[in-house]
Motif scaffolding. Structure first.
Motif, PDB file in Angstrom:
ATOM      1  N   THR A   1      -3.807   1.067   6.872  1.00 22.81           N
ATOM      2  CA  THR A   1      -3.527  -0.343   6.614  1.00 22.81           C
ATOM      3  C   THR A   1      -3.499  -1.139   7.914  1.00 22.81           C
ATOM      4  O   THR A   1      -4.101  -2.216   8.020  1.00 22.81           O
ATOM      5  CB  THR A   1      -2.177  -0.492   5.876  1.00 22.81           C
TER       6      THR A   1
ATOM      7  N   THR B   1      -7.076  -1.807   0.758  1.00 21.34           N
ATOM      8  CA  THR B   1      -6.073  -1.575  -0.279  1.00 21.34           C
ATOM      9  C   THR B   1      -6.507  -0.542  -1.312  1.00 21.34           C
ATOM     10  O   THR B   1      -5.686   0.248  -1.786  1.00 21.34           O
ATOM     11  CB  THR B   1      -5.713  -2.916  -0.958  1.00 21.34           C
TER      12      THR B   1
ATOM     13  N   ASN C   1       0.813  -1.223   0.000  1.00 18.72           N
ATOM     14  CA  ASN C   1       0.000   0.000   0.000  1.00 18.72           C
ATOM     15  C   ASN C   1       0.843   1.268   0.000  1.00 18.72           C
ATOM     16  O   ASN C   1       0.692   2.121  -0.880  1.00 18.72           O
ATOM     17  CB  ASN C   1      -0.945  -0.005   1.206  1.00 18.72           C
TER      18      ASN C   1
END
Length: 429
Positions: free
Chosen positions: A242, A281, A223
């Motif tokens: 994340t 994501t 990411n």
């Protein structure tokens, strides 16, 4: 190029190479996760498929895939240059070299095929898997990726947003995995004659857990590395969203399975963390911390229900590839249309919950549907063709004895001291 530009280019190159290496390390995570989820007699086959993913995936993406994905555009649908990293690539204007960019994208394509690997574990013919890897990395993934990520890809021009691949990588891989698991059929003994599912105990949950932790680690490269810039101010926010989504996915599965099954279910908890990672994501750079937690939690619960639904439909997915990647990737893609903060994507754009209307959500839904259908249909067709070339599934005897010995001629673990008849293991008569 002045000194500042040279410094920036150097820093960006180091950042992208390092994050590409982090993504490549995720293959170790896939190997351990899947080897832990399957039975001991099929652990070597998992490792061998991961090597196929890396070796064939990198070469085919270099020869063909990168050109179709990022080559000079032909009508927004396909690239026409960049094969063997040659030809006209001047339209790709970045602070890093084209070779560095290829390396990062190569790590992505290897991850896509690894998603499908788990869905066909314990019964796929190794030769057939090699051929499918070639199909995925040369055609299925690159063309879908071109539509969203290429300079003039038609879905990207419509406004579809997928920062690091909830749709292009995970939904595509997940729906491809669903097609593969459906067409190859369940493992012997997975379902009873009345259709009820039997539990196939994982061989090594600690190993699977370590695999999940490696994937979790690599996801920061997945990411944050998608900024393609070491000086991008959003790197920290991307890393935080994340982390929060993964934690929320796992925590939700702990609590949810305790309520639903009266025990915290370890495989579900492991996959819950991965579901949260998949879900965040697409929007990791665009949504708030709170939204990331909600996305992770929703993905965790949806993954549990999707796993149960597959078993109810008689579909055998040994590692939960579709529930984790297909379902969570879909949720994450749509979440951008709901939760994107104002101006985070571009000036004047926001998700539905921030007053941005239905336009972005509609585009996200359209792109998701097209990519999911593309992955499912192309995988179905590719496997049908491959089955005419070489059997898609191993023989009953090979499946019963295990793919490690039946296909690769060596067990994962030596059970006793002594010698093995190599001729017999390798099919000698």
């Amino acid at each position: 190029m002045d000194a500042i530009q040279q410094l920036t280019s150097g820093l960006d190159t180091i950042w992208v190479v390092l994050t590409a290496a982090m993504i490549l390390l995720m293959e170790g995570g896939f190997a351990l996760l899947e080897a832990g989820f399957v039975r001991q007699k099929n652990a070597v086959s998992i490792i061998m498929k991961v090597f196929v993913d890396i070796a064939f995936g990198a070469l085919i993406f270099y020869f063909v895939g990168f050109g179709l994905m990022y080559g000079r555009d032909a009508g927004g649908f396909i690239g026409t240059s960049g094969f063997f990293m040659g030809g006209d690539l001047t339209h790709i204007q970045l602070s890093i070299s084209h070779e560095t960019y290829w390396l990062f994208q190569c790590a992505f394509v290897i991850a896509v095929i690894s998603i499908v690997s788990g869905a066909v574990a314990e019964r796929v013919n190794f030769r057939a898997y090699i051929l499918y890897t070639i199909a995925m990395t040369s055609l299925i993934y690159p063309i879908a990726g071109h539509w969203v990520w290429a300079v003039n890809g038609w879905l990207g021009k419509l406004g579809m947003v997928d920062f690091a691949g909830s749709a292009v990588i995970h939904a595509l891989g997940g729906f491809s995995a669903l097609a593969a698991a459906t067409i190859i059929g369940p493992r012997i003994g997975k379902f009873s004659a009345n259709g009820s599912a039997n539990i196939v105990p994982p061989s090594n949950l600690p190993l699977a857990s370590v695999g999940a932790f490696i994937l979790w680690f690599g996801w920061f490269g997945f990411n944050s590395g998608s900024t393609l810039s070491a000086t991008n101010s959003s790197i920290g926010h991307i890393a935080v969203t994340t982390m929060l989504a993964a934690a929320a996915g796992s925590a939700t599965c702990i609590l949810f399975t305790m309520m639903r099954y009266r025990k915290a279910d370890p495989p579900m908890v492991i996959n819950g963390a991965l579901a949260g990672l998949v879900g965040i994501t697409a929007g990791c750079a665009f949504v708030s911390d709170v939204a990331a937690i909600l996305i992770g939690a929703i993905c965790g619960i949806a993954m549990v229900y999707a796993t149960e639904l597959l078993e109810a439909r008689g579909i055998d997915d040994p590692v939960g590839a579709f529930p984790v990647h297909g379902v969570s990737g879909s949720i994450g893609t749509l979440a951008v249309g709901l939760c994107a903060q104002p101006n985070a994507i571009k000036e004047g754009t926001a998700g539905l919950l921030y007053g941005g209307g239905f336009e972005l959500l509609g585009v996200q839904a359209l792109g998701l549907a097209i990519i999911g259908i593309w992955g499912f249909v192309l995988t179905w067709g590719a496997l049908k063709v491959i089955n005419r070339i070489t059997p898609l599934r191993v023989s009953r005897d090979e499946e019963m004895v295990g793919l490690d010995v039946g296909i690769h001629g060596v067990p994962a673990y030596s059970q006793e001291e002594g010698f093995i008849d190599i001729g017999q293991l390798k099919g000698g008569k």
